[in-house]
Design a protein around this motif. Structure first.
Motif, PDB file in Angstrom:
ATOM      1  N   ASN A 255      24.983   1.626  57.138  1.00 37.81           N
ATOM      2  CA  ASN A 255      24.880   2.931  57.786  1.00 37.81           C
ATOM      3  C   ASN A 255      26.490   3.365  58.388  1.00 37.81           C
ATOM      4  O   ASN A 255      25.778   2.061  59.695  1.00 37.81           O
ATOM      5  CB  ASN A 255      23.763   4.167  58.221  1.00 37.81           C
TER       6      ASN A 255
ATOM      7  N   GLU B 266      20.054  -0.965  58.820  1.00 39.65           N
ATOM      8  CA  GLU B 266      18.291  -0.748  57.855  1.00 39.65           C
ATOM      9  C   GLU B 266      17.991  -2.483  57.621  1.00 39.65           C
ATOM     10  O   GLU B 266      18.564  -2.567  56.415  1.00 39.65           O
ATOM     11  CB  GLU B 266      18.095   0.341  57.437  1.00 39.65           C
TER      12      GLU B 266
ATOM     13  N   VAL C 281      31.044   3.264  63.360  1.00 37.41           N
ATOM     14  CA  VAL C 281      29.536   3.336  64.366  1.00 37.41           C
ATOM     15  C   VAL C 281      28.711   2.830  63.335  1.00 37.41           C
ATOM     16  O   VAL C 281      28.815   3.712  61.425  1.00 37.41           O
ATOM     17  CB  VAL C 281      29.258   5.492  64.499  1.00 37.41           C
TER      18      VAL C 281
ATOM     19  N   GLU D 145      25.286   5.540  53.413  1.00 35.51           N
ATOM     20  CA  GLU D 145      24.718   4.254  53.157  1.00 35.51           C
ATOM     21  C   GLU D 145      24.623   3.131  52.469  1.00 35.51           C
ATOM     22  O   GLU D 145      24.998   3.231  50.918  1.00 35.51           O
ATOM     23  CB  GLU D 145      23.426   4.563  52.914  1.00 35.51           C
TER      24      GLU D 145
ATOM     25  N   ARG E 178      27.797  10.075  57.798  1.00 31.90           N
ATOM     26  CA  ARG E 178      27.575   8.470  57.087  1.00 31.90           C
ATOM     27  C   ARG E 178      27.451   8.261  56.099  1.00 31.90           C
ATOM     28  O   ARG E 178      26.733   9.058  55.787  1.00 31.90           O
ATOM     29  CB  ARG E 178      26.448   8.382  57.687  1.00 31.90           C
TER      30      ARG E 178
ATOM     31  N   GLY F  39      30.455  11.309  63.325  1.00 31.30           N
ATOM     32  CA  GLY F  39      30.354  11.316  61.888  1.00 31.30           C
ATOM     33  C   GLY F  39      29.452  11.335  61.297  1.00 31.30           C
ATOM     34  O   GLY F  39      28.214  10.820  61.250  1.00 31.30           O
TER      35      GLY F  39
ATOM     36  N   SER G   7      29.732   5.317  59.330  1.00 29.99           N
ATOM     37  CA  SER G   7      30.589   7.021  59.851  1.00 29.99           C
ATOM     38  C   SER G   7      31.974   6.206  61.218  1.00 29.99           C
ATOM     39  O   SER G   7      31.423   4.995  61.298  1.00 29.99           O
ATOM     40  CB  SER G   7      29.599   7.931  60.199  1.00 29.99           C
TER      41      SER G   7
ATOM     42  N   SER H 200      18.128   0.387  63.338  1.00 27.92           N
ATOM     43  CA  SER H 200      18.799  -0.016  64.905  1.00 27.92           C
ATOM     44  C   SER H 200      19.541   1.462  64.873  1.00 27.92           C
ATOM     45  O   SER H 200      19.437   2.368  64.367  1.00 27.92           O
ATOM     46  CB  SER H 200      19.711  -0.497  64.457  1.00 27.92           C
ATOM     47  N   GLU H 201      20.140   1.625  66.205  1.00 28.85           N
ATOM     48  CA  GLU H 201      20.361   3.170  66.209  1.00 28.85           C
ATOM     49  C   GLU H 201      21.354   2.956  66.608  1.00 28.85           C
ATOM     50  O   GLU H 201      22.409   1.740  65.831  1.00 28.85           O
ATOM     51  CB  GLU H 201      20.509   3.225  68.795  1.00 28.85           C
ATOM     52  N   PRO H 202      23.044   3.733  65.845  1.00 27.39           N
ATOM     53  CA  PRO H 202      24.679   3.623  65.648  1.00 27.39           C
ATOM     54  C   PRO H 202      25.437   3.207  66.510  1.00 27.39           C
ATOM     55  O   PRO H 202      25.295   3.897  67.523  1.00 27.39           O
ATOM     56  CB  PRO H 202      24.151   5.536  65.082  1.00 27.39           C
TER      57      PRO H 202
HETATM   58  P1  ADP Z   1      17.088   7.442  56.163  1.00 27.70           P
HETATM   59  O1  ADP Z   1      16.031   6.353  55.798  1.00 27.70           O
HETATM   60  O2  ADP Z   1      17.216   8.376  56.264  1.00 27.70           O
HETATM   61  O3  ADP Z   1      18.090   6.608  56.315  1.00 27.70           O
HETATM   62  P2  ADP Z   1      16.573   5.627  58.889  1.00 27.70           P
HETATM   63  O4  ADP Z   1      15.908   6.503  60.532  1.00 27.70           O
HETATM   64  O5  ADP Z   1      15.880   5.515  57.745  1.00 27.70           O
HETATM   65  O6  ADP Z   1      16.726   6.917  57.736  1.00 27.70           O
HETATM   66  O7  ADP Z   1      17.884   5.266  59.173  1.00 27.70           O
HETATM   67  C1  ADP Z   1      18.945   5.859  59.305  1.00 27.70           C
HETATM   68  C2  ADP Z   1      20.431   4.550  59.837  1.00 27.70           C
HETATM   69  O8  ADP Z   1      21.415   5.142  59.816  1.00 27.70           O
HETATM   70  C3  ADP Z   1      19.942   4.129  61.538  1.00 27.70           C
HETATM   71  O9  ADP Z   1      19.906   2.745  61.382  1.00 27.70           O
HETATM   72  C4  ADP Z   1      20.784   4.864  62.333  1.00 27.70           C
HETATM   73  O10 ADP Z   1      20.993   4.382  63.217  1.00 27.70           O
HETATM   74  C5  ADP Z   1      22.144   5.097  61.094  1.00 27.70           C
HETATM   75  N1  ADP Z   1      22.843   6.396  61.736  1.00 27.70           N
HETATM   76  C6  ADP Z   1      22.210   7.648  62.057  1.00 27.70           C
HETATM   77  N2  ADP Z   1      23.523   8.373  61.878  1.00 27.70           N
HETATM   78  C7  ADP Z   1      24.461   7.443  61.499  1.00 27.70           C
HETATM   79  C8  ADP Z   1      25.990   7.485  61.838  1.00 27.70           C
HETATM   80  N3  ADP Z   1      26.586   8.799  61.810  1.00 27.70           N
HETATM   81  N4  ADP Z   1      26.686   6.124  61.414  1.00 27.70           N
HETATM   82  C9  ADP Z   1      26.327   5.593  61.489  1.00 27.70           C
HETATM   83  N5  ADP Z   1      24.725   5.153  60.971  1.00 27.70           N
HETATM   84  C10 ADP Z   1      24.392   6.522  61.904  1.00 27.70           C
END
Ligand code: ADP
Ligand code: MG
Ligand code: ZN
Length: 486
Positions: free
Chosen positions: A201, A10, A6, A217, A215, A213, A203, A160-162
């Motif tokens: 990101n 960013e 997944v 970064e 993650r 799961g 996982s 983006s969404e995960p």
């Molecule tokens: P942060 O600043 O804490 O990194 P953001 O909201 O700016 O938070 O970014 C989070 C990013 O991580 C987003 O792109 C989201 O899709 C991704 N993300 C969140 N949870 C997971 C996960 N379990 N696995 C993979 N990517 C994830």
């Protein structure tokens, strides 16, 4: 166990505004400008100063948000993100948090398995930080230098969404987004200059599970190739840990390109560590609907739309259409050539661009805007092939001279006497001469070694210094060989 990866990306893109996000300092090229020459009390975080929002930055941010089909917030709010680091003079970064400029966008990407639409969580504005250079002198203590030229430069964050599940999808998303900001004139897309930065990101979870799961970064991904390798590496590393019954640590990783490994930078901070609160020095940002509509109407054709149009209108292959449509300047060059070259097939023009012309760009490091051959000159060259004045191999040589000197193809062809020999009697004589000069080979050919006809072709072409009309030569050779065997 089988796992599903997944991935969420960013992306931070500096916006090519003339001045910074909250002050009048110019935005300079971080790789060439003298350190700390584009700074003022506001971007240095002096006490008592007040930020003022750069309208152009908001316009650029809206361009990107609209191109990504986002919902634009009529009112958005700047927020302070507090943390202490030497490249952040104020001790906080002005960003947007609970009420970002735009949300709920989408981006359609191409993958080897077809197209997919990835949802975009948010697009918001913030300011960039300064840049640290860490020095370890041969003697004495290590120290760090700070350059605040970049501090306060307007930055766009696109989250983006995960929803991506492979390194390939992530790279396709990354390149598509890079191409879009470039097409919009918001960012140059130069990853090597650090003006657009990607964080992945990553996982994994058991196939079939819909629970996310833990993650990690991954930062400092400077190339798409690096991004691909880093994600792949992480998927494998995490799979091995879970297989052994271990747990994934939520952390921030760096990517070591030479070793091909990720490494731990720090444990991941949570949102509450940043003590976000609304920026008291800035009013809520209100964008009028009429302004949004104006910007929407002024958006240029986006790379994907152009890519689909090129395939349809010019009958290009997927690969050619992609390469030629990716950036607006290359696309404009191509379309100019297509307009100029009315007698040429658009496919031929595309082949010469993705072949010899791109090879030149790669080897010379020039951009298409800098080369000495404009579309009209390229068309001149291709028309010379079309009317049989020169053949393909000669044209390649002529193009090289054109690229080096900027001379017009007709002049090069005339001066160097490169015109193709299409005179039937001359070709007949050249073929006859070669057959006379090589009796042994002719005998072998007549005895059944038919591949020798290509060898004869090469010999005649060589005698003609590459200038013989290949179709006429081939015909004449076949004719004389046939006569000899009768
Ligand atoms: P942060 O600043 O804490 O990194 P953001 O909201 O700016 O938070 O970014 C989070 C990013 O991580 C987003 O792109 C989201 O899709 C991704 N993300 C969140 N949870 C997971 C996960 N379990 N696995 C993979 N990517 C994830
Ligand atoms: Mg993050
Ligand atoms: Zn400033």
């Amino acid at each position: 166990m089988k796992y599903e990866a997944v991935i969420g990306l960013e992306v931070h893109a500096e916006m090519q505004t003339e001045s910074k996000m909250f002050c009048g300092c110019p935005v300079v090229d971080a790789t060439t400008a003298e350190p700390n020459t584009a700074v003022c009390p506001v971007c240095c975080g002096m006490p008592g100063v007040l930020p003022v929002v750069n309208q152009k930055a908001v316009e650029y941010a809206l361009r990107v948000a609209l191109a990504l089909d986002c919902e634009i917030a009529h009112t958005s709010i700047f927020a302070r993100k507090n943390y202490f680091y030497p490249d952040l003079p104020k001790g906080y970064q002005i960003s947007q948090y609970e009420y970002p400029l735009a949300q709920f966008g989408k981006l359609t990407i191409e993958t080897s398995a077809g197209e997919r639409t990835i949802n975009i969580t948010r697009v918001h504005m913030e300011e960039d930080t300064g840049k640290l250079t860490h020095i370890t002198p041969p003697e004495g203590d290590p120290y760090s230098l700070v350059d605040l030229n970049r501090a306060g430069v307007s930055l766009l964050e696109i989250v983006s969404e995960p929803e991506m599940h492979s390194a390939e999808e992530a790279v396709s998303y990354g390149t598509s987004l890079r191409d879009i900001v470039r097409a919009l004139g918001v960012n140059s897309g130069d990853m090597e200059k650090g003006v657009i930065r990607f964080e992945a990101n990553v996982s994994i979870r058991p196939v079939g599970s819909d629970v996310l799961g833990t993650r990690v970064e991954i930062k400092n991904l400077n190339t798409f190739r690096g991004m691909e390798r880093a994600i792949q590496y992480e998927i494998e590393r995490q799979s091995a840990i879970l297989d052994q019954g271990g747990l994934i640590q939520q952390e921030t990783l760096g990517w070591d390109e030479t070793r091909g490994e990720t490494y731990s930078q720090r444990s991941k901070e949570e949102a509450h560590d940043y003590r976000y609160f609304p920026e008291p020095d800035l009013p809520p940002l209100v964008v009028e609907t009429t302004w949004i509509d104006e910007i929407r109407a002024s958006l240029p054709e986006l790379p994907r739309a152009r890519y689909l149009r090129f395939m349809k209108e010019y009958d290009l292959s997927v690969a050619d259409a992609k390469q030629i449509s990716a950036d607006p300047v290359t696309a404009a060059y191509y379309e100019q050539a297509v307009r100029d070259g009315k007698n040429l097939s658009p496919k031929t023009i595309a082949n010469w661009m993705t072949g010899p012309l791109f090879a030149w760009l790669n080897s010379s490091g020039e951009r298409i805007t800098e080369i000495k051959v404009n579309p009209e000159m390229l068309v001149g060259l291709l028309e010379a092939i079309e009317v049989g004045k020169i053949n393909q191999p000669t044209a390649k040589t002529v193009l090289e001279v054109m690229l080096k000197t900027g001379q017009h193809p007709t002049d090069i062809i005339r001066e160097q006497g490169l015109e193709q020999v299409s005179d039937q009697s001359q070709i007949t004589e050249m073929v006859a001469q070669v057959l006379r000069d090589h009796p042994t080979q002719l005998e072998a050919y007549l005895a059944g070694k038919e591949t020798l006809s290509n060898w004869f072709f090469g010999q005649v072409m060589r005698a003609a210094q590459g200038k013989a009309n290949p179709q006429l030569l081939r015909q004449e050779l076949q004719r004389q060989l046939k006569t000899a065997s009768d």
